[in-house]
Design a protein around this motif. Structure first.
Motif, PDB file in Angstrom:
ATOM      1  N   THR A  72       1.641 -23.825  56.187  1.00 29.09           N
ATOM      2  CA  THR A  72       1.404 -22.752  57.161  1.00 29.09           C
ATOM      3  C   THR A  72       0.295 -21.794  56.739  1.00 29.09           C
ATOM      4  O   THR A  72      -0.489 -21.338  57.580  1.00 29.09           O
ATOM      5  CB  THR A  72       2.708 -21.954  57.388  1.00 29.09           C
ATOM      6  N   MET A  73       0.201 -21.498  55.452  1.00 30.19           N
ATOM      7  CA  MET A  73      -0.741 -20.491  54.980  1.00 30.19           C
ATOM      8  C   MET A  73      -2.206 -20.778  55.349  1.00 30.19           C
ATOM      9  O   MET A  73      -2.956 -19.845  55.680  1.00 30.19           O
ATOM     10  CB  MET A  73      -0.608 -20.324  53.462  1.00 30.19           C
ATOM     11  N   PRO A  74      -2.677 -22.043  55.337  1.00 26.11           N
ATOM     12  CA  PRO A  74      -4.097 -22.276  55.688  1.00 26.11           C
ATOM     13  C   PRO A  74      -4.385 -22.249  57.188  1.00 26.11           C
ATOM     14  O   PRO A  74      -5.561 -22.363  57.587  1.00 26.11           O
ATOM     15  CB  PRO A  74      -4.366 -23.683  55.123  1.00 26.11           C
ATOM     16  N   LEU A  75      -3.392 -22.089  58.051  1.00 33.07           N
ATOM     17  CA  LEU A  75      -3.600 -22.176  59.489  1.00 33.07           C
ATOM     18  C   LEU A  75      -4.387 -20.978  60.007  1.00 33.07           C
ATOM     19  O   LEU A  75      -4.395 -19.892  59.404  1.00 33.07           O
ATOM     20  CB  LEU A  75      -2.257 -22.297  60.215  1.00 33.07           C
TER      21      LEU A  75
ATOM     22  N   PHE B 137      -3.952 -18.926  62.565  1.00 38.21           N
ATOM     23  CA  PHE B 137      -3.286 -17.691  62.979  1.00 38.21           C
ATOM     24  C   PHE B 137      -2.942 -16.808  61.774  1.00 38.21           C
ATOM     25  O   PHE B 137      -2.850 -15.590  61.892  1.00 38.21           O
ATOM     26  CB  PHE B 137      -2.038 -17.994  63.816  1.00 38.21           C
ATOM     27  N   ILE B 138      -2.780 -17.413  60.591  1.00 38.17           N
ATOM     28  CA  ILE B 138      -2.559 -16.626  59.375  1.00 38.17           C
ATOM     29  C   ILE B 138      -3.862 -15.919  58.973  1.00 38.17           C
ATOM     30  O   ILE B 138      -3.859 -14.744  58.600  1.00 38.17           O
ATOM     31  CB  ILE B 138      -2.054 -17.529  58.232  1.00 38.17           C
TER      32      ILE B 138
ATOM     33  N   ARG C  36       4.203  -8.515  55.625  1.00 42.08           N
ATOM     34  CA  ARG C  36       4.445  -8.744  57.058  1.00 42.08           C
ATOM     35  C   ARG C  36       4.013 -10.162  57.455  1.00 42.08           C
ATOM     36  O   ARG C  36       4.689 -10.819  58.254  1.00 42.08           O
ATOM     37  CB  ARG C  36       3.696  -7.714  57.891  1.00 42.08           C
ATOM     38  N   ILE C  37       2.918 -10.616  56.909  1.00 40.67           N
ATOM     39  CA  ILE C  37       2.457 -11.963  57.231  1.00 40.67           C
ATOM     40  C   ILE C  37       3.500 -13.002  56.805  1.00 40.67           C
ATOM     41  O   ILE C  37       3.806 -13.940  57.548  1.00 40.67           O
ATOM     42  CB  ILE C  37       1.109 -12.243  56.542  1.00 40.67           C
ATOM     43  N   VAL C  38       4.048 -12.796  55.608  1.00 35.57           N
ATOM     44  CA  VAL C  38       5.018 -13.765  55.090  1.00 35.57           C
ATOM     45  C   VAL C  38       6.339 -13.680  55.850  1.00 35.57           C
ATOM     46  O   VAL C  38       6.884 -14.693  56.292  1.00 35.57           O
ATOM     47  CB  VAL C  38       5.251 -13.542  53.580  1.00 35.57           C
TER      48      VAL C  38
END
Length: 323
Positions: free
Chosen positions: A214-217, A219-220, A232-234
Motif C-alpha cells: 500500500t505504501m508505494p501507491l 493515494f499515499i 494519520r496516513i498509517v
C-alpha cells in the motif's frame, strides 16, 4: 445483498449435507464400540441386546437415514458413554472452547497488527528482521512443544501461572466465564498464548505485506503531498486499505482456532470440546464425534458467511463477482 446471502446459505446447506455423509460413513465404519462399552466376558445375547438398543444392528444406510431425520429436528444422537444427547454435551463444553479461542484471537489482533505495521514501515531494519524471525518461529515450532515450554518456564520454573484446568469461573451478564475471576484469568493465560502464537505470526506477515503493497501507491503519495502526518496516513489510509484481507483471515482463523484447539486443550487439560473429542475417540463414542464435527463445520460455515457479508459491505464489487 439479499440474493447474495441466499446464495451463500444454499451453498452452506449443500456443504453441510455432504459433510454429514462423509463424516457419518467414516466414523461409523471404524471400530466397534461394543468392544469398549461391554466387558470382555459379555455373552452374545448381551452384545446383541446392546447393539439393538444403540441401533448398531441396522445397515449403515438405515443408520444414516435415522440420523439425518433426527438431525433435522436438532437431535444428533445420544452418547454411548454419557447416555445424554450429544449436542447437549458439546454445548456444555463449547463455552470454554469459545472463551479460549476468543482470547487467542484477541491476542493475535492486538499483538499481530501493531507488530506487522511496525515491521512493514521499517522494511529491512533490525526491527523488521527481529519481528519476521519471531513470526517464522511462531509458524515453525510445533504447537504441543510450545505448550510444554510455556508450562516448563512459567509454571514449573517460575511458578507464576497454573498449567492445567480452567480455574474458578464467575458470571458476567449471566454467562459463566473465566474472565469473571482472577483465578480464571490466570488459568486462561498460558493456553490462550499457546493457541495464539501461530495466529500472531500469520497476522504479522499479512499486515506487513499489506503495508508494503500500500505504501508505494499514488493515494499515499498524494496524502503526503497534502501534508498529512505519518500517523494519520498509517492509521486512516493504510490500515483502512488492508482491513479486507485481515478481516477475511481473522474470521476464517477464528473457526480454525475452535477446530484445532484440540492440542492446546489436551496439553493444558482445558475442559472444552477439543478435549471432549479426544476422550470420545478413545472410547469410540460415535454420536459425540459426529455431532462435534458437524457443529464445528456449522460454525465454520456461519463464520465464513459473516466474513463474506462484511467483505461485500467493505467492497461491493465482490457481490457482483460472487458465483
Amino acid at each position: 445483498m439479499t440474493a447474495f446471502v441466499i446464495r451463500r446459505l444454499l451453498q452452506a446447506m449443500v456443504v453441510l449435507f455432504v459433510t454429514s455423509v462423509i463424516v457419518f460413513t467414516g466414523v461409523y465404519a471404524i471400530g466397534d464400540p461394543l468392544e469398549i462399552l461391554l466387558p470382555a466376558d459379555a455373552t452374545m445375547a448381551e452384545r446383541a441386546q446392546v447393539a439393538r438398543s444403540l441401533g448398531l444392528d441396522q445397515p449403515l444406510i438405515v443408520q444414516y437415514g435415522r440420523f439425518l431425520m433426527n438431525a433435522l429436528s436438532g437431535n444428533l444422537g445420544t452418547s454411548f458413554v454419557y447416555n445424554r444427547p450429544s449436542i447437549s454435551i458439546i454445548l456444555d463444553r463449547l463455552p470454554a472452547t469459545l472463551e479460549l479461542a476468543f482470547s487467542a484471537l484477541v491476542l493475535a489482533i492486538i499483538i499481530g497488527i501493531p507488530l506487522g505495521l511496525w515491521s512493514g514501515l521499517r522494511r529491512g531494519s533490525a526491527v523488521d528482521e527481529t519481528i519476521m524471525t519471531g513470526s517464522i518461529l511462531g509458524f515453525s515450532l510445533p504447537n504441543f512443544w510450545q505448550g510444554m515450554m510455556l508450562i516448563m518456564i512459567f509454571s514449573v520454573y517460575l511458578g507464576w501461572l497454573p498449567s492445567t484446568g480452567r480455574g474458578q469461573t464467575g458470571t458476567i451478564l449471566g454467562i459463566e466465564t473465566s474472565f469473571a475471576t482472577w483465578d480464571g484469568i490466570r488459568h486462561l493465560i498460558l493456553p490462550a498464548i499457546n493457541l495464539s502464537l501461530a495466529k500472531i505470526s500469520l497476522v504479522i506477515r499479512l499486515t506487513r505485506t499489506g503495508v508494503q503493497e500500500t505504501m508505494p501507491l499514488d493515494f499515499i503519495k498524494f496524502a503526503r503531498a497534502r501534508g498529512l502526518s505519518s500517523r494519520r496516513i498509517v492509521t486512516v489510509h493504510v490500515l483502512k486499505n488492508i482491513l479486507i484481507p485481515i478481516i477475511t483471515v481473522i474470521g476464517v482463523e477464528f473457526g480454525s482456532l475452535i477446530a484445532f484447539a484440540v492440542v492446546t486443550e489436551t496439553i493444558f487439560s482445558w475442559p472444552g470440546v477439543g478435549k471432549l473429542i479426544i476422550d470420545s475417540i478413545k472410547v469410540l463414542d460415535r454420536p459425540v464425534v459426529v455431532a462435534y464435527i458437524l457443529v464445528v463445520v456449522t460454525m465454520f460455515i456461519t463464520i465464513n458467511l459473516i466474513v463474506d457479508i462484511l467483505y461485500s459491505i467493505l467492497d461491493p464489487r465482490i457481490r457482483s463477482k460472487a458465483p
